[in-house]
Design an enzyme around this catalytic site. Sequence first.
Site, mmCIF file in Angstrom:
data_model
loop_
_atom_site.group_PDB
_atom_site.id
_atom_site.type_symbol
_atom_site.label_atom_id
_atom_site.label_comp_id
_atom_site.label_asym_id
_atom_site.label_seq_id
_atom_site.Cartn_x
_atom_site.Cartn_y
_atom_site.Cartn_z
ATOM 1 N N SER A 130 0.841 -1.195 0.000
ATOM 2 C CA SER A 130 0.000 0.000 0.000
ATOM 3 C C SER A 130 0.874 1.243 0.000
ATOM 4 O O SER A 130 1.998 1.232 0.533
ATOM 5 C CB SER A 130 -0.892 0.019 1.248
ATOM 6 N N TYR A 165 -1.513 -1.170 9.988
ATOM 7 C CA TYR A 165 -1.680 -1.436 8.566
ATOM 8 C C TYR A 165 -0.440 -1.001 7.793
ATOM 9 O O TYR A 165 0.093 -1.746 6.966
ATOM 10 C CB TYR A 165 -2.920 -0.698 8.063
#
Length: 266
Positions: A157, A172
């Site tokens: 990401s 995350y």
Amino acid sequence: MNADTAAENTADHAADAPGARTAVVTGAASPRGIGRATALLLAEQGWNIGLLDIAPCDTLAAEIVAAYNVKAFSVTADVSDEPAVRTAIDHLESALPPLAALANIAGVSSPVPYLELTSDEWHRVINTNLNGVHYVTRRVAESMVRHNYGRIVSISSTSAQRGGGTYSKTPYSVAKAGVIGLTRALARELGPHNITVNAIAPGPIATEIMGGPLTPERRTALTADLVVNRIGEPHDVASAIAFLLSDDSSYITGHTLNIDGGLYMH
């Protein structure tokens, strides 16, 4: 025939023989997700598809078989449970042609601010988004090494590169940064077995992992940070995955490809 020629022929067979290759796709259960879009695109390109998700994907497997005249098989497992993962992939391998590609897409989001973060939430996200990638890759790589051929792509990401700034926060970003490190290390270790390993770092994509459907107001706010004038769609990422799993990408490994509308330029 010498050993090198035999190895090359094995790799060529795994890559090119019609109907003789399978791509494993994790995280394909969401109807609006990257996993589903990837499974459908790969099937359209002639891949047999092995589906692995914590939720059943039997309906998607049947849809793939009916629409694309390839084989598809679905197994249910939590990617953070290594014994369950190994058993599930054993089932995929027994039901489908040789495992030649892997798309690690399963993941969870986490919008919890750092000072409100619990130990349980930290481990939940790390176990799924990083350990889960390792568990699935470790088992599939064993099969790829036997065939001397493989393509592995994992979803990271832009949060890993920017320290958040989208929807999810610290655990995350940490897990997705770990995916990049794992990708580079595996590229070195698995390269001698004719296996490439790459990552994709999406920016804002209109999927459930962004916290549900995007309102017009939220789309406008997210788009303001982009060079292009729209939020990404699952197919944008699926197309990049399909390329990195294809023979056209055979000279690319250890790379992180940003599919982010220009959000992070490096």
